[in-house]
Write an enzyme that holds these catalytic residues in place. Structure first.
Site, PDB file in Angstrom:
ATOM      1  N   LEU A  41       0.858  -1.182   0.000  1.00 50.85           N
ATOM      2  CA  LEU A  41       0.000   0.000   0.000  1.00 50.85           C
ATOM      3  C   LEU A  41       0.894   1.231   0.000  1.00 50.85           C
ATOM      4  O   LEU A  41       1.888   1.284   0.731  1.00 50.85           O
ATOM      5  CB  LEU A  41      -0.898   0.036   1.243  1.00 50.85           C
ATOM      6  CG  LEU A  41      -2.060  -0.956   1.312  1.00 50.85           C
ATOM      7  CD1 LEU A  41      -2.766  -0.833   2.657  1.00 50.85           C
ATOM      8  CD2 LEU A  41      -3.049  -0.717   0.180  1.00 50.85           C
ATOM      9  N   ASP A  42       0.563   2.240  -0.807  1.00 56.43           N
ATOM     10  CA  ASP A  42       1.307   3.491  -0.795  1.00 56.43           C
ATOM     11  C   ASP A  42       1.216   4.128   0.591  1.00 56.43           C
ATOM     12  O   ASP A  42       0.236   3.910   1.316  1.00 56.43           O
ATOM     13  CB  ASP A  42       0.749   4.460  -1.838  1.00 56.43           C
ATOM     14  CG  ASP A  42       1.041   4.017  -3.267  1.00 56.43           C
ATOM     15  OD1 ASP A  42       1.984   3.223  -3.457  1.00 56.43           O
ATOM     16  OD2 ASP A  42       0.327   4.463  -4.190  1.00 56.43           O
ATOM     17  N   PRO A  43       2.194   4.944   0.978  1.00 55.64           N
ATOM     18  CA  PRO A  43       2.187   5.549   2.317  1.00 55.64           C
ATOM     19  C   PRO A  43       0.906   6.298   2.670  1.00 55.64           C
ATOM     20  O   PRO A  43       0.445   6.235   3.812  1.00 55.64           O
ATOM     21  CB  PRO A  43       3.389   6.502   2.265  1.00 55.64           C
ATOM     22  CG  PRO A  43       4.328   5.843   1.311  1.00 55.64           C
ATOM     23  CD  PRO A  43       3.440   5.237   0.247  1.00 55.64           C
TER      24      PRO A  43
END
EC number: 5.4.99.25
Length: 330
Positions: A41-43
């Protein structure tokens, strides 16, 4: 070190954390190195991050390959360099007053099915040995080959919100998609199909590997549970890692063959099979009888004995009608 832990954790990833940050933190909390996540998951993205612990890390490839469900928000009217709300604005196209919800819904429906998607420059996809975001940070844009992905559903879940002063339209959506889908790129491509620039302004993963957002637990809470000696109460069985695969229940004879890694011929089988749950929701799956495995539409299946996952089988790449063990777990 605690090397006896085994199972799947449903971690709620908070904004600002990378997926690796979560893994590193859990290694400290659980005192074990055998930990991995089931899909980056992206930050800035929140939500379900499946975590494999102990022997279940052998199943990470199936966790990563599983379909995912996301809920988020699209903003039409300007695009950003990262395709999400974190990037600098690169193009502005004020939305005209005549854009309707029915036009948006129709455009979304055209993305359902098997489609081609070009990965964004700000991504970890490698081209010529370098990650795309490394090129992007150096100010370079390079050609990227399109990849096939599958969108099972893509629907608007809120009325459109007009900001007429700034010429922006915002609405919420829900998407069920395959591994490798960049949802922010989906948002950009949707806006482009309507004739405007756009970006993904919010995103949360709500389901993966049979794990749901309502049951996801923050790291701080997991640490509390670990300290209270009740970690086993939140560890899911390894079978959650293969929730996307059809389930075949073995007879005793077949189990004895599977445990030593023997191949199976389709014509040898008469078994109870459960279909993988398309909603990525852990429910009792429909059962039916197969006279042979040729009716399975997937390349792999999960083999169970006495309700426990014992192996994952795959179609033999060279021998028609033969299934070989991809992973034996007993």
């Amino acid at each position: 070190m605690n090397e006896n832990l085994n199972g799947i954790l449903n971690v709620y990833k908070e904004a600002g954390w990378t997926s690796f940050d979560v893994v590193a933190k859990l290694r400290g909390i659980l005192k074990t190195k055998k930990i991995g996540h089931g899909g980056t998951l992206d930050p800035s993205v929140t939500g379900v991050l499946p975590i494999a612990v102990g022997k279940s890390t052998r199943l990470l490839e199936y966790m990563e390959a599983a379909g995912k469900i996301y809920e988020g928000q699209v903003t039409i009217g300007f695009s950003t360099e990262t395709e999400d709300a974190d990037g600098a604005i690169v193009n502005q196209t004020p939305v005209k007053n005549n854009l309707t919800e029915s036009e948006i819904d129709s455009a979304m429906s055209h993305f359902v099915g098997k489609i081609k998607q070009i990965p964004p420059m700000y991504s970890a996809v490698k081209i010529n040995g370098k990650k795309l975001y490394e090129y992007a940070r150096a100010g370079q844009t390079i050609e990227r080959p399109a990849r096939e992905i599958t969108i099972k559903s893509f629907v608007r879940t809120s009325p459109i919100d007009w900001n007429k002063e700034e010429g922006l339209v915002t609405f919420s959506f829900k998407v069920e998609c395959s591994k490798g889908t960049y949802v922010r790129t989906l948002a950009v491509d949707l806006a482009d199909s309507l004739g405007y620039a756009g970006h993904m302004s919010k995103l949360q993963r709500t389901a993966s590997n049979g794990l749901l957002i309502k049951d996801a637990i923050k790291l701080s809470k997991i640490e509390e549970i670990k300290e209270s000696g009740k970690l086993s109460t939140i560890l899911y069985p390894a079978e959650y890692a293969v929730s996307d695969l059809p389930r075949v229940n073995l007879t005793t004879v077949q189990f004895d063959m599977a445990r030593v890694g023997k191949k199976f011929a389709q014509s040898d089988w008469t078994n109870e099979v459960e279909t993988a749950d398309s909603s990525v929701n852990k429910t009792k799956q429909q059962e039916y009888l197969l006279t042979d495995l040729s009716l399975l539409t997937t390349e792999k299946f999960a083999a169970f004995y006495n309700d426990k996952l014992v192996a994952v089988y795959m179609k033999h790449p060279e021998k028609e009608g033969i299934w070989k063990p991809n992973k034996v777990l007993v």
